[in-house]
Design an enzyme around this catalytic site. Structure first.
Site, PDB file in Angstrom:
ATOM      1  CE  LYS A 204      -0.684   3.187   6.872  1.00 43.94           C
ATOM      2  NZ  LYS A 204       0.744   3.519   6.900  1.00 43.94           N
ATOM      3  CE  LYS A 257      -2.459   4.271  10.657  1.00 46.48           C
ATOM      4  NZ  LYS A 257      -1.060   4.598  10.547  1.00 46.48           N
TER       5      LYS A 257
HETATM    6 ZN   LIG Z   1       4.376   5.009   5.286  1.00 44.87          ZN
END
Ligand SMILES: [Zn+2]
Length: 335
Positions: A204, A257
């Site tokens: 992420k 992501k």
């Molecule tokens: Zn968070």
């Protein structure tokens, strides 16, 4: 041998790739990547209150729903064939420790119970993080101005247990704390939720494409940024280390992501790992297509389909996207 070799070379010189694209049925037959409705997972924002369907200004077409209204929307999704959702909660009150994230009566556990009672075959996933619930907007417990890893892990595990207890099929830790997958796996196994899936938001990135989400979830950090725990957009080898560690900790699925600016990371992950791979096409990816098409600068349907196809082509099994409902409709119309 030599002749054969040169013969092959001549044939190659004579190649006519356009023959493969001449008609629509030929193009369709030779399509290498297909988005199917079963690949789509829809993020859903649930908030406190009653009778609320509140539009998110920065994400046209997306709403925050109170628990009593969320079934209307999810019902529409399931009618279109979208059978999985990823829940995010927006609580009525926030505090330093994000306690609404792991409260039994929090918006997410209530929404899970509601959806599970309404839709038998719906796959319900729940995001596990503290940032929507903390007064400072960071993803964990803040001590002396920085997020404390060790103090955050038990709270994430507690939240995951509440969501599993409410009936979630998948819990998805997104805080980017080291050891979060293991902490959650152990907590689930220790409470007879061995069969629930843990989806690691493994890679992420600290991305500017999260901008519209922060309005939607009211989760912008009150100070600093998340670069101390989310990944540097410049790194892909480090993403493989993050994925490695999530797999070792017991993740059932991994995630990259955002998606569109990180297709190389998706592709690299796909070629290295056989574990199911999700890609999250984030709010900014959605809103930029929406804004450009509202101005007549892009064709919404073809741009959204192209992006989804590119994510599939890069190797993702599951596409988490705010376009889920529309994509499902377009896919059905094309059949
Ligand atoms: Zn968070």
């Amino acid at each position: 041998m030599l002749e054969e070799r040169s013969g092959r070379a001549v044939r190659r010189m004579d190649e006519r790739l356009r023959r493969l694209r001449r008609t629509e049925p030929i193009r369709e037959m030779l399509k290498e990547s297909r988005v199917h409705v079963s690949n789509l997972m829809a993020p859903v924002f649930v908030r406190d209150g009653e009778g609320v369907a509140e539009p998110v200004e920065a994400m046209p077409g997306i709403n925050r729903f109170s628990v009593d209204k969320v079934s209307d929307y999810v019902g529409r999704l399931t009618e279109e064939g979208v059978r999985s959702v990823l829940l995010f909660g927006i609580p009525g009150s926030k505090d330093e420790a994000g306690s609404q994230a792991y409260s039994k009566d929090g918006v997410v556990p209530r929404a899970i119970r509601e959806l599970k009672s309404q839709f038998r075959s719906l796959v319900v996933a729940a995001d596990v993080c503290l940032c929507e619930y903390t007064s400072h907007g960071h993803c964990g417990v803040v001590v002396d101005g920085s997020v404390n890893n060790a103090m955050t892990l038990p709270l994430l595990a507690k939240a995951a247990l509440e969501y599993a207890g409410a009936g979630a099929d998948m819990v998805c830790p997104s805080a980017m704390m080291d050891g979060q997958v293991l902490a959650i796996r152990k907590a689930l196994d220790g409470s007879s939720y061995e069969e629930r899936l843990v989806v690691g938001y493994s890679a992420k990135y600290a991305s500017s494409f999260y901008g519209p989400f922060r309005e939607a979830a009211k989760s912008a950090p009150a100070f600093g940024d998340r670069k101390g725990y989310q990944m540097n957009p410049a790194n892909s080898r480090e993403a493989m280390r993050e994925i490695d560690s999530d797999i070792r900790e017991g993740a059932d699925m991994i995630m990259v992501k955002p998606a569109l600016a990180y297709l190389d990371v998706i592709s690299k992950a796909r070629s290295r790992y056989d574990i199911p791979l999700a890609a999250y096409s984030v709010s900014g990816e959605y809103s930029m297509i929406k804004a450009a098409s509202a101005n007549g600068w892009l064709d919404e349907k073809s741009a959204a389909m192209e992006v989804a196809t590119s994510i599939k082509r890069a190797g993702a099994d599951i596409i988490i996207t705010y376009f889920a409902e529309q994509l499902a409709t377009w896919l059905r119309e094309e059949q």
